[in-house]
Design an enzyme around this catalytic site. Structure first.
Site, PDB file in Angstrom:
ATOM      1  N   GLU A 282      21.027  11.160 -14.894  1.00 39.07           N
ATOM      2  CA  GLU A 282      22.042  10.280 -15.656  1.00 39.07           C
ATOM      3  C   GLU A 282      21.275   9.533 -16.631  1.00 39.07           C
ATOM      4  O   GLU A 282      21.686   9.339 -17.640  1.00 39.07           O
ATOM      5  CB  GLU A 282      22.492   9.332 -14.501  1.00 39.07           C
ATOM      6  CG  GLU A 282      23.444  10.085 -13.629  1.00 39.07           C
ATOM      7  CD  GLU A 282      24.524  10.918 -14.011  1.00 39.07           C
ATOM      8  OE1 GLU A 282      25.239  10.513 -15.121  1.00 39.07           O
ATOM      9  OE2 GLU A 282      24.717  11.791 -13.510  1.00 39.07           O
ATOM     10  N   TRP A 285      20.971  12.004 -19.483  1.00 40.48           N
ATOM     11  CA  TRP A 285      22.564  12.020 -20.238  1.00 40.48           C
ATOM     12  C   TRP A 285      22.410  10.760 -21.450  1.00 40.48           C
ATOM     13  O   TRP A 285      22.831  10.600 -22.410  1.00 40.48           O
ATOM     14  CB  TRP A 285      23.395  11.616 -19.180  1.00 40.48           C
ATOM     15  CG  TRP A 285      24.143  13.106 -18.848  1.00 40.48           C
ATOM     16  CD1 TRP A 285      23.890  13.302 -17.529  1.00 40.48           C
ATOM     17  CD2 TRP A 285      25.162  13.896 -19.554  1.00 40.48           C
ATOM     18  NE1 TRP A 285      24.839  14.640 -17.380  1.00 40.48           N
ATOM     19  CE2 TRP A 285      25.103  15.105 -18.643  1.00 40.48           C
ATOM     20  CE3 TRP A 285      25.657  13.989 -20.858  1.00 40.48           C
ATOM     21  CZ2 TRP A 285      26.279  16.084 -19.055  1.00 40.48           C
ATOM     22  CZ3 TRP A 285      26.367  15.134 -21.200  1.00 40.48           C
ATOM     23  CH2 TRP A 285      26.503  16.047 -20.328  1.00 40.48           C
ATOM     24  N   TRP A 314      47.881  14.472 -31.767  1.00 38.20           N
ATOM     25  CA  TRP A 314      47.953  13.652 -30.889  1.00 38.20           C
ATOM     26  C   TRP A 314      49.194  12.925 -30.807  1.00 38.20           C
ATOM     27  O   TRP A 314      49.847  12.665 -32.091  1.00 38.20           O
ATOM     28  CB  TRP A 314      47.130  12.365 -31.101  1.00 38.20           C
ATOM     29  CG  TRP A 314      45.483  12.710 -30.923  1.00 38.20           C
ATOM     30  CD1 TRP A 314      44.640  12.728 -32.146  1.00 38.20           C
ATOM     31  CD2 TRP A 314      44.735  13.268 -29.829  1.00 38.20           C
ATOM     32  NE1 TRP A 314      43.468  13.242 -31.699  1.00 38.20           N
ATOM     33  CE2 TRP A 314      43.493  13.249 -30.425  1.00 38.20           C
ATOM     34  CE3 TRP A 314      45.033  13.421 -28.599  1.00 38.20           C
ATOM     35  CZ2 TRP A 314      42.458  13.980 -29.541  1.00 38.20           C
ATOM     36  CZ3 TRP A 314      43.856  14.021 -27.624  1.00 38.20           C
ATOM     37  CH2 TRP A 314      42.845  14.086 -28.231  1.00 38.20           C
ATOM     38  N   ASN A 349      31.848   5.428 -12.840  1.00 34.28           N
ATOM     39  CA  ASN A 349      31.826   6.513 -13.732  1.00 34.28           C
ATOM     40  C   ASN A 349      32.812   7.609 -13.311  1.00 34.28           C
ATOM     41  O   ASN A 349      33.528   8.060 -14.542  1.00 34.28           O
ATOM     42  CB  ASN A 349      30.325   7.240 -13.705  1.00 34.28           C
ATOM     43  CG  ASN A 349      30.371   8.353 -14.449  1.00 34.28           C
ATOM     44  OD1 ASN A 349      30.548   8.269 -15.772  1.00 34.28           O
ATOM     45  ND2 ASN A 349      30.073   9.607 -13.844  1.00 34.28           N
ATOM     46  N   TRP A 367      41.616  10.121 -28.414  1.00 35.89           N
ATOM     47  CA  TRP A 367      40.348   9.490 -27.736  1.00 35.89           C
ATOM     48  C   TRP A 367      39.728   8.219 -28.195  1.00 35.89           C
ATOM     49  O   TRP A 367      39.439   7.115 -27.606  1.00 35.89           O
ATOM     50  CB  TRP A 367      39.162  10.456 -27.363  1.00 35.89           C
ATOM     51  CG  TRP A 367      38.366  11.002 -28.735  1.00 35.89           C
ATOM     52  CD1 TRP A 367      38.944  12.070 -29.506  1.00 35.89           C
ATOM     53  CD2 TRP A 367      37.679  10.301 -29.318  1.00 35.89           C
ATOM     54  NE1 TRP A 367      38.043  12.214 -30.504  1.00 35.89           N
ATOM     55  CE2 TRP A 367      37.408  11.125 -30.688  1.00 35.89           C
ATOM     56  CE3 TRP A 367      36.813   9.119 -29.034  1.00 35.89           C
ATOM     57  CZ2 TRP A 367      36.233  10.949 -31.631  1.00 35.89           C
ATOM     58  CZ3 TRP A 367      35.759   8.850 -30.119  1.00 35.89           C
ATOM     59  CH2 TRP A 367      35.308   9.636 -31.243  1.00 35.89           C
ATOM     60  N   TRP A 390      33.843   9.667 -23.988  1.00 38.12           N
ATOM     61  CA  TRP A 390      35.186   9.918 -24.499  1.00 38.12           C
ATOM     62  C   TRP A 390      35.221  11.138 -25.190  1.00 38.12           C
ATOM     63  O   TRP A 390      36.080  12.022 -24.844  1.00 38.12           O
ATOM     64  CB  TRP A 390      35.636   8.849 -25.619  1.00 38.12           C
ATOM     65  CG  TRP A 390      36.186   7.689 -24.498  1.00 38.12           C
ATOM     66  CD1 TRP A 390      35.582   6.615 -24.122  1.00 38.12           C
ATOM     67  CD2 TRP A 390      37.486   7.339 -23.891  1.00 38.12           C
ATOM     68  NE1 TRP A 390      36.311   5.476 -23.476  1.00 38.12           N
ATOM     69  CE2 TRP A 390      37.636   6.173 -23.344  1.00 38.12           C
ATOM     70  CE3 TRP A 390      38.683   8.548 -24.072  1.00 38.12           C
ATOM     71  CZ2 TRP A 390      38.588   5.791 -22.597  1.00 38.12           C
ATOM     72  CZ3 TRP A 390      39.679   7.995 -23.288  1.00 38.12           C
ATOM     73  CH2 TRP A 390      39.718   6.776 -22.806  1.00 38.12           C
TER      74      TRP A 390
HETATM   75  P1  FAD Z   1      24.469   5.020 -12.470  1.00 37.70           P
HETATM   76  O1  FAD Z   1      25.044   6.251 -12.068  1.00 37.70           O
HETATM   77  O2  FAD Z   1      23.410   4.184 -11.661  1.00 37.70           O
HETATM   78  O3  FAD Z   1      23.411   5.646 -13.835  1.00 37.70           O
HETATM   79  C1  FAD Z   1      22.345   4.921 -14.163  1.00 37.70           C
HETATM   80  C2  FAD Z   1      22.451   4.780 -15.674  1.00 37.70           C
HETATM   81  O4  FAD Z   1      22.263   6.056 -16.145  1.00 37.70           O
HETATM   82  C3  FAD Z   1      23.502   4.149 -16.177  1.00 37.70           C
HETATM   83  O5  FAD Z   1      23.318   2.643 -16.042  1.00 37.70           O
HETATM   84  C4  FAD Z   1      23.616   4.590 -17.494  1.00 37.70           C
HETATM   85  O6  FAD Z   1      22.530   3.703 -18.333  1.00 37.70           O
HETATM   86  C5  FAD Z   1      23.171   6.003 -17.555  1.00 37.70           C
HETATM   87  N1  FAD Z   1      24.341   6.856 -17.468  1.00 37.70           N
HETATM   88  C6  FAD Z   1      24.840   7.258 -16.129  1.00 37.70           C
HETATM   89  N2  FAD Z   1      25.911   7.994 -16.545  1.00 37.70           N
HETATM   90  C7  FAD Z   1      25.765   8.280 -17.831  1.00 37.70           C
HETATM   91  C8  FAD Z   1      26.631   9.177 -18.806  1.00 37.70           C
HETATM   92  N3  FAD Z   1      27.502   9.730 -18.385  1.00 37.70           N
HETATM   93  N4  FAD Z   1      26.253   8.903 -20.122  1.00 37.70           N
HETATM   94  C9  FAD Z   1      25.392   8.360 -20.505  1.00 37.70           C
HETATM   95  N5  FAD Z   1      24.702   7.370 -19.717  1.00 37.70           N
HETATM   96  C10 FAD Z   1      25.020   7.318 -18.502  1.00 37.70           C
HETATM   97  N6  FAD Z   1      27.850   4.154 -19.862  1.00 37.70           N
HETATM   98  C11 FAD Z   1      27.594   2.992 -20.693  1.00 37.70           C
HETATM   99  O7  FAD Z   1      26.450   2.227 -20.353  1.00 37.70           O
HETATM  100  N7  FAD Z   1      28.240   2.343 -21.528  1.00 37.70           N
HETATM  101  C12 FAD Z   1      29.554   2.681 -21.920  1.00 37.70           C
HETATM  102  O8  FAD Z   1      30.010   2.312 -22.850  1.00 37.70           O
HETATM  103  C13 FAD Z   1      29.967   3.779 -21.298  1.00 37.70           C
HETATM  104  N8  FAD Z   1      31.253   4.351 -21.539  1.00 37.70           N
HETATM  105  C14 FAD Z   1      31.812   5.473 -20.940  1.00 37.70           C
HETATM  106  C15 FAD Z   1      32.844   5.997 -21.281  1.00 37.70           C
HETATM  107  C16 FAD Z   1      33.453   7.312 -20.543  1.00 37.70           C
HETATM  108  C17 FAD Z   1      34.762   7.678 -20.959  1.00 37.70           C
HETATM  109  C18 FAD Z   1      32.629   7.920 -19.566  1.00 37.70           C
HETATM  110  C19 FAD Z   1      33.138   9.236 -18.716  1.00 37.70           C
HETATM  111  C20 FAD Z   1      31.489   7.208 -19.289  1.00 37.70           C
HETATM  112  C21 FAD Z   1      30.805   6.199 -20.014  1.00 37.70           C
HETATM  113  N9  FAD Z   1      29.734   5.622 -19.662  1.00 37.70           N
HETATM  114  C22 FAD Z   1      29.154   4.486 -20.160  1.00 37.70           C
HETATM  115  C23 FAD Z   1      28.650   6.463 -18.648  1.00 37.70           C
HETATM  116  C24 FAD Z   1      28.972   5.919 -17.437  1.00 37.70           C
HETATM  117  O9  FAD Z   1      30.109   5.969 -16.875  1.00 37.70           O
HETATM  118  C25 FAD Z   1      28.216   4.636 -17.060  1.00 37.70           C
HETATM  119  O10 FAD Z   1      26.948   4.511 -17.476  1.00 37.70           O
HETATM  120  C26 FAD Z   1      27.866   4.516 -15.611  1.00 37.70           C
HETATM  121  O11 FAD Z   1      29.285   4.302 -14.840  1.00 37.70           O
HETATM  122  C27 FAD Z   1      27.263   2.924 -15.299  1.00 37.70           C
HETATM  123  O12 FAD Z   1      27.145   2.758 -13.758  1.00 37.70           O
HETATM  124  P2  FAD Z   1      25.734   2.730 -13.136  1.00 37.70           P
HETATM  125  O13 FAD Z   1      24.900   1.705 -13.846  1.00 37.70           O
HETATM  126  O14 FAD Z   1      26.062   2.469 -11.785  1.00 37.70           O
HETATM  127  O15 FAD Z   1      25.215   4.037 -13.548  1.00 37.70           O
END
Ligand code: FAD
Length: 489
Positions: A282, A285, A314, A349, A367, A390
């Site tokens: 993650e 990512w 759209w 997420n 989107w 998105w």
């Molecule tokens: P954990 O699961 O603990 O992951 C650890 C860290 O990894 C996160 O804090 C984040 O920094 C990074 N991470 C995790 N998943 C992703 C991912 N898919 N893409 C990029 N980085 C990731 N994340 C944001 O930080 N800001 C946003 O504005 C954002 N918008 C999103 C919009 C959509 C439509 C989707 C599908 C995902 C988005 N995410 C975003 C990614 C992800 O949903 C969140 O980072 C995550 O839910 C944060 O929870 P956590 O800190 O417990 O993550």
């Protein structure tokens, strides 16, 4: 370099003093020349307004500006908070500042967003002594490339190369910088953004500070990371780290997270069976999306990664969009997710994927509408991750979910909130429905919407929770037709 030339460190989305190369370099510089370090933070409300930064995130930033001022004061550095309207106002202000304070160099972190990069390029063109450092990602954007010397467009090979490179370097965070020639600095004045943002949203339910973020990281790695793979998709569980608000504004760095992983799981970069593998992915990512933003500046400007996306027709129905925003689609899983976002400023997420798919595929809303709404609400709003998420969901992005994969909200509901405890918390209207009806609301709605039932006493008691806004089978078919525009992508 002249003796007694001072230096400055410009804080951006990096509200910490530990593992902060720009601050560390400034301190080393000042020690070498026996001079002073000035710290700066610019508030540019117009830029924030253009970016639709959420009020809750602004509150979180405001609290961290004040904490940063306190942390810096303890090491003898005064933080000056400068409120200017736009990025364009920064150059003249900095020129004067450098002249008045005899500043020879300004250290700051590179940022991946287009406007921010343009701002920095303009400052350098204006001969301001800006020294930029890559400290936002573990591996700098542009450094992880395929054999043709280009940015990867697919995550898996990017992650493989990223891990290979990461494993070949010694990953070690910097300790908190110590300014060796401390001076007495005045007690920091409490800084407030209230004048610019009259309708603040409190972020108090999130504790502040780099110590808090580091404790969260340690606790997560000690207790939860091994179960992450199993638990991370269930919004009713505390199965993820919840570090995103802190990572988004740099209260903790990616390098600190990755070093901590390697402390507990030294082989995480090379062992596919490591318990930390999924969580590490993650973080990769996160890096992937930031590298993409730099490699493809159009992403910062709201353009489709896949240009065939420009052909999508759209529907953009404003009423349906409003129902989605408010959590009134009649799909309890979608509505619970949107209400979690509206009430807490954060969304799990799995649910971000569910609601993004629902908006772009079931309702065929662009989107960009959803991306903007997320930015306006999220405490962890982050252009790179939000845009990436998105566009992935809509099928227009780099390494996107294929357009023909349409999340079924009913399956997502029963699979990831099987006892509906998450849904019931945020959508109390359905709390006494059977699980079958919560997960498959059309069965219930058909019942209520029969002419005999529509105005019945029971329907009134159910507090008018809406019938599903669109029928899944119909919406899926329509999405496949319309998003077929991406077919040759
Ligand atoms: P954990 O699961 O603990 O992951 C650890 C860290 O990894 C996160 O804090 C984040 O920094 C990074 N991470 C995790 N998943 C992703 C991912 N898919 N893409 C990029 N980085 C990731 N994340 C944001 O930080 N800001 C946003 O504005 C954002 N918008 C999103 C919009 C959509 C439509 C989707 C599908 C995902 C988005 N995410 C975003 C990614 C992800 O949903 C969140 O980072 C995550 O839910 C944060 O929870 P956590 O800190 O417990 O993550």
């Amino acid at each position: 370099m002249q003796q007694n030339v001072n230096c400055a460190v410009w804080f951006r989305q990096d509200f910490r003093i530990s593992d902060h190369p720009a601050l560390a370099m400034a301190c080393t510089f000042a020690k070498q020349y026996g001079s002073q370090v000035k710290a700066l933070y610019f508030v540019t409300p117009q830029q924030w307004a253009e970016h639709d930064v959420a009020a809750i995130q602004i509150d979180f930033i405001e609290r961290h500006v004040n904490l940063l001022a306190q942390s810096l004061a303890k090491i003898g550095i005064e933080l000056t908070v400068v409120q200017l309207n736009t990025f364009a106002d920064i150059a003249p202000w900095l020129s004067e500042f450098c002249a008045v304070h005899d500043i020879g160099v300004i250290y700051a972190a590179n940022e991946p967003e287009f406007n921010e990069r343009q701002r920095d390029a303009a400052l350098i063109d204006a001969s301001l002594p800006l020294h930029l450092l890559d400290q936002d990602c573990l591996l700098a954007p542009g450094s992880v490339q395929n054999q043709a010397g280009q940015m990867y467009k697919v995550f898996t090979p990017f992650a493989k190369e990223w891990k290979k490179q990461a494993a070949s370097i010694l990953i070690k965070p910097l300790k908190a910088a110590i300014f060796e020639v401390p001076i007495d600095v005045p007690a920091p004045i409490h800084f407030s953004l209230g004048d610019y943002y009259p309708n603040p949203v409190s972020s108090e339910s999130w504790d502040c500070g780099e110590g808090v973020a580091r404790d969260m990281l340690t606790r997560f790695l000690k207790q939860d990371v091994a179960d992450y793979q199993l638990q991370r998709d269930f919004p009713a569980l505390e199965g993820t780290s919840r570090l995103s608000p802190y990572l988004a504004i740099g209260v903790i760095s990616a390098r600190q997270c990755i070093t901590a992983i390697l402390y507990y799981y030294p082989d995480a970069l090379i062992n596919e069976a490591s318990p930390a593998k999924t969580w590490l992915n993650e973080l990769i990512w996160r890096e992937f999306y930031r590298h993409l933003l730099v490699a493809f500046p159009r992403l910062s400007r709201g353009q489709n990664f896949n240009l065939l996306g420009n052909n999508i027709q759209w529907r953009n129905d404003a009423d349906e969009f409003s129902a989605w925003c408010k959590g009134q689609t009649g799909y309890p899983i979608v509505d619970a997710a949107m209400r979690q976002l509206n009430q807490t400023g954060w969304m799990h997420n799995r649910l971000r994927m569910v609601v993004a798919s629902f908006l772009t595929k079931h309702l065929l809303v662009d989107w960009r509408w959803g991306e903007q709404y997320f930015r306006q609400q999220l405490i962890d709003g982050d252009l790179a991750a939000n845009n990436g998420g998105w566009q992935w969901s809509a099928g227009t992005g780099c390494d996107a979910q294929p357009y023909f994969r349409v999340f079924n909200p009913m399956t997502q509901s029963s699979k990831f909130d099987p006892d509906a405890s998450f849904i019931k918390h945020f959508v109390p209207e359905v709390a006494d429905w059977s699980l079958k009806h919560i997960h498959e609301p059309h069965l219930k709605a058909q019942h209520i919407n029969s002419m005999a039932d529509l105005f019945s006493e029971r329907a009134k008691q159910e507090k008018a929770y809406p019938a599903p806004i669109v029928e899944h089978g119909f919406a899926r078919k329509r999405a496949l037709e319309v998003l077929g525009a991406l077919k040759r992508g």
